[in-house]
Design a protein around this motif. Structure first.
Motif, PDB file in Angstrom:
ATOM      1  N   HIS A 109      30.967 103.546  72.866  1.00 39.76           N
ATOM      2  CA  HIS A 109      29.863 104.148  72.124  1.00 39.76           C
ATOM      3  C   HIS A 109      30.302 105.533  71.645  1.00 39.76           C
ATOM      4  O   HIS A 109      31.337 106.044  72.058  1.00 39.76           O
ATOM      5  N   SER A 110      29.493 106.134  70.809  1.00 41.40           N
ATOM      6  CA  SER A 110      29.680 107.559  70.511  1.00 41.40           C
ATOM      7  C   SER A 110      28.296 108.225  70.583  1.00 41.40           C
ATOM      8  O   SER A 110      27.299 107.585  70.222  1.00 41.40           O
ATOM      9  N   TYR A 111      28.182 109.409  71.194  1.00 40.19           N
ATOM     10  CA  TYR A 111      29.273 110.308  71.461  1.00 40.19           C
ATOM     11  C   TYR A 111      28.996 111.071  72.742  1.00 40.19           C
ATOM     12  O   TYR A 111      27.995 110.779  73.416  1.00 40.19           O
ATOM     13  N   SER A 112      29.802 112.073  73.091  1.00 37.17           N
ATOM     14  CA  SER A 112      29.589 113.041  74.180  1.00 37.17           C
ATOM     15  C   SER A 112      30.772 113.169  75.131  1.00 37.17           C
ATOM     16  O   SER A 112      30.749 113.997  76.027  1.00 37.17           O
ATOM     17  N   GLU A 113      31.818 112.326  74.968  1.00 40.63           N
ATOM     18  CA  GLU A 113      32.992 112.391  75.828  1.00 40.63           C
ATOM     19  C   GLU A 113      32.623 112.203  77.299  1.00 40.63           C
ATOM     20  O   GLU A 113      32.827 113.071  78.137  1.00 40.63           O
ATOM     21  N   LEU A 114      32.064 111.031  77.570  1.00 39.19           N
ATOM     22  CA  LEU A 114      31.610 110.686  78.916  1.00 39.19           C
ATOM     23  C   LEU A 114      32.208 109.353  79.357  1.00 39.19           C
ATOM     24  O   LEU A 114      32.534 108.501  78.541  1.00 39.19           O
ATOM     25  N   VAL A 115      32.316 109.182  80.665  1.00 39.20           N
ATOM     26  CA  VAL A 115      32.590 107.884  81.273  1.00 39.20           C
ATOM     27  C   VAL A 115      31.359 107.537  82.101  1.00 39.20           C
ATOM     28  O   VAL A 115      31.103 108.149  83.136  1.00 39.20           O
ATOM     29  N   LEU A 116      30.582 106.579  81.613  1.00 37.91           N
ATOM     30  CA  LEU A 116      29.321 106.227  82.267  1.00 37.91           C
ATOM     31  C   LEU A 116      29.481 104.975  83.124  1.00 37.91           C
ATOM     32  O   LEU A 116      30.242 104.075  82.781  1.00 37.91           O
ATOM     33  N   TYR A 117      28.737 104.953  84.236  1.00 41.15           N
ATOM     34  CA  TYR A 117      28.700 103.771  85.093  1.00 41.15           C
ATOM     35  C   TYR A 117      27.284 103.579  85.623  1.00 41.15           C
ATOM     36  O   TYR A 117      26.434 104.467  85.524  1.00 41.15           O
ATOM     37  N   ALA A 141      39.688 111.401  84.198  1.00 41.37           N
ATOM     38  CA  ALA A 141      40.846 112.296  84.323  1.00 41.37           C
ATOM     39  C   ALA A 141      41.954 111.951  83.337  1.00 41.37           C
ATOM     40  O   ALA A 141      42.823 112.785  83.052  1.00 41.37           O
ATOM     41  N   LEU A 142      41.925 110.725  82.796  1.00 42.93           N
ATOM     42  CA  LEU A 142      42.940 110.292  81.822  1.00 42.93           C
ATOM     43  C   LEU A 142      42.535 110.572  80.382  1.00 42.93           C
ATOM     44  O   LEU A 142      43.308 110.323  79.462  1.00 42.93           O
ATOM     45  N   LEU A 143      41.300 111.069  80.189  1.00 45.90           N
ATOM     46  CA  LEU A 143      40.767 111.222  78.836  1.00 45.90           C
ATOM     47  C   LEU A 143      40.514 112.695  78.508  1.00 45.90           C
ATOM     48  O   LEU A 143      39.450 113.245  78.802  1.00 45.90           O
ATOM     49  N   PRO A 144      41.491 113.357  77.871  1.00 44.30           N
ATOM     50  CA  PRO A 144      41.301 114.760  77.484  1.00 44.30           C
ATOM     51  C   PRO A 144      40.278 114.900  76.362  1.00 44.30           C
ATOM     52  O   PRO A 144      40.151 114.019  75.511  1.00 44.30           O
ATOM     53  N   SER A 145      39.577 115.987  76.374  1.00 42.05           N
ATOM     54  CA  SER A 145      38.579 116.265  75.345  1.00 42.05           C
ATOM     55  C   SER A 145      39.241 116.492  73.994  1.00 42.05           C
ATOM     56  O   SER A 145      40.390 116.934  73.907  1.00 42.05           O
ATOM     57  N   ASP A 146      38.510 116.201  72.921  1.00 41.20           N
ATOM     58  CA  ASP A 146      39.017 116.458  71.567  1.00 41.20           C
ATOM     59  C   ASP A 146      39.308 117.935  71.344  1.00 41.20           C
ATOM     60  O   ASP A 146      40.156 118.296  70.533  1.00 41.20           O
ATOM     61  N   HIS A 203      42.736 106.588  74.467  1.00 44.36           N
ATOM     62  CA  HIS A 203      41.954 105.553  75.140  1.00 44.36           C
ATOM     63  C   HIS A 203      42.808 104.365  75.538  1.00 44.36           C
ATOM     64  O   HIS A 203      42.463 103.646  76.488  1.00 44.36           O
ATOM     65  N   ARG A 204      43.911 104.156  74.846  1.00 51.32           N
ATOM     66  CA  ARG A 204      44.834 103.094  75.260  1.00 51.32           C
ATOM     67  C   ARG A 204      45.317 103.361  76.682  1.00 51.32           C
ATOM     68  O   ARG A 204      45.395 102.444  77.508  1.00 51.32           O
ATOM     69  N   ALA A 205      45.628 104.607  76.975  1.00 51.46           N
ATOM     70  CA  ALA A 205      46.079 104.959  78.328  1.00 51.46           C
ATOM     71  C   ALA A 205      44.991 104.670  79.356  1.00 51.46           C
ATOM     72  O   ALA A 205      45.280 104.198  80.466  1.00 51.46           O
ATOM     73  N   ALA A 206      43.738 104.913  78.982  1.00 52.82           N
ATOM     74  CA  ALA A 206      42.628 104.731  79.923  1.00 52.82           C
ATOM     75  C   ALA A 206      42.347 103.261  80.188  1.00 52.82           C
ATOM     76  O   ALA A 206      42.213 102.834  81.342  1.00 52.82           O
ATOM     77  N   TRP A 207      42.244 102.441  79.118  1.00 51.42           N
ATOM     78  CA  TRP A 207      41.893 101.040  79.373  1.00 51.42           C
ATOM     79  C   TRP A 207      43.053 100.257  79.977  1.00 51.42           C
ATOM     80  O   TRP A 207      42.846  99.310  80.737  1.00 51.42           O
ATOM     81  N   MET A 208      44.292 100.664  79.673  1.00 46.84           N
ATOM     82  CA  MET A 208      45.426 100.001  80.320  1.00 46.84           C
ATOM     83  C   MET A 208      45.430 100.313  81.813  1.00 46.84           C
ATOM     84  O   MET A 208      45.659  99.433  82.653  1.00 46.84           O
ATOM     85  N   TYR A 209      45.173 101.565  82.136  1.00 54.24           N
ATOM     86  CA  TYR A 209      45.081 101.944  83.547  1.00 54.24           C
ATOM     87  C   TYR A 209      43.962 101.169  84.233  1.00 54.24           C
ATOM     88  O   TYR A 209      44.115 100.685  85.358  1.00 54.24           O
ATOM     89  N   TYR A 210      42.829 101.042  83.550  1.00 52.32           N
ATOM     90  CA  TYR A 210      41.674 100.349  84.114  1.00 52.32           C
ATOM     91  C   TYR A 210      42.005  98.894  84.439  1.00 52.32           C
ATOM     92  O   TYR A 210      41.690  98.393  85.530  1.00 52.32           O
ATOM     93  N   MET A 211      42.673  98.207  83.531  1.00 55.66           N
ATOM     94  CA  MET A 211      43.018  96.811  83.752  1.00 55.66           C
ATOM     95  C   MET A 211      44.037  96.672  84.882  1.00 55.66           C
ATOM     96  O   MET A 211      43.955  95.767  85.721  1.00 55.66           O
TER      97      MET A 211
END
Length: 235
Positions: A109-117, A141-146, A203-211
């Motif tokens: 989704h956009s926006y706010s630079e959040l990881v929601l659960y 921690a893997l997702l730096p702000s813009d 985000h590639r780094a984040a979702w690859m790590y997640y999987m």
């Protein structure tokens, strides 16, 4: 995944996971965004007086209209629809989830630079809270702000934003136990196109790590179950 198949990490994911990608769920609503109203967030549900729209991320069956996390006013941005699961877009995703029963889910989704659960309603946490929160913090921690300062912020919607009910993340987690997260990307609802590639890359780094993290978690659970079964059989 398709453009990086030669990479060992990607090959490992494709060998171990069946990956389903829904490129866009709100097709008609997105058309309104690009042709008429850049801040539109609902679908194109219409009545006698024209289009009023339903926020399909407040329309899912699980916890629909349960904690004042959506509106019953059809003119509101977060209008939850006439009934739970009333919208074709919502029905389509719920049907897919029912058939697939995914282990893990990521929603963008956009926006706010959040990881929601989960969960969206005030004071409510996921059943396996410790694991959900731990992985949420690892992903953030893997997702730096813009802006280049700091990282994404992890938390539940009610902790970071407001109460939410009837959303897809809670539905997938609540109905199937799927470990589900939502990434709120960038710092504006319609980010500049120049941010596209940097966003995709980080985000590639984040979702690859997640999987990979899910693969390790599942293997650990299998090993634990295997030891338990062996112990039981040898008694």
């Amino acid at each position: 995944l398709l453009t990086h198949q030669s990479e060992k990490r990607v090959q490992n994911i494709l060998e171990n996971w069946l990956v389903w990608v829904v490129p866009i769920l709100n097709v008609d609503g997105s058309n309104i965004v690009f042709t008429n109203n850049s801040f539109w967030r609902k679908n194109a549900r219409a009545g006698e007086r024209g289009i009023f729209g339903v926020d399909i991320n407040r329309n899912y069956n699980y916890n629909w209209s349960s904690c004042n996390g959506s509106s019953s006013n059809s003119s509101a941005q977060d209008y939850h629809g006439a009934s739970a699961g009333s919208e074709p877009e919502t029905q389509a995703l719920m049907k897919l989830v029912d058939e697939v029963k995914p282990t893990a889910s990521l929603s963008y989704h956009s926006y706010s630079e959040l990881v929601l659960y989960s969960y969206g309603c005030n004071g409510k946490y996921a059943t396996d809270k410790d694991l959900v929160i731990k992985i949420g913090h690892e992903l953030a921690a893997l997702l730096p702000s813009d802006s280049g300062s700091g990282n994404y912020t992890p938390g539940t919607p009610w902790e970071l934003l407001y109460d939410v009910d009837g959303d897809s993340m809670d539905h997938i987690y609540g109905m199937h136990g799927t470990l589900a997260y939502t990434f709120e990307v960038n710092q504006s609802f319609q980010p500049d196109y120049a941010l596209r590639d940097p966003t995709v890359i980080k985000h590639r780094a984040a979702w690859m790590y997640y999987m990979e993290r899910m693969q390790n978690t599942l293997q650990s659970r299998k090993n634990t179950l295997g030891r338990w079964e062996h112990k039981e059989l040898t008694k």
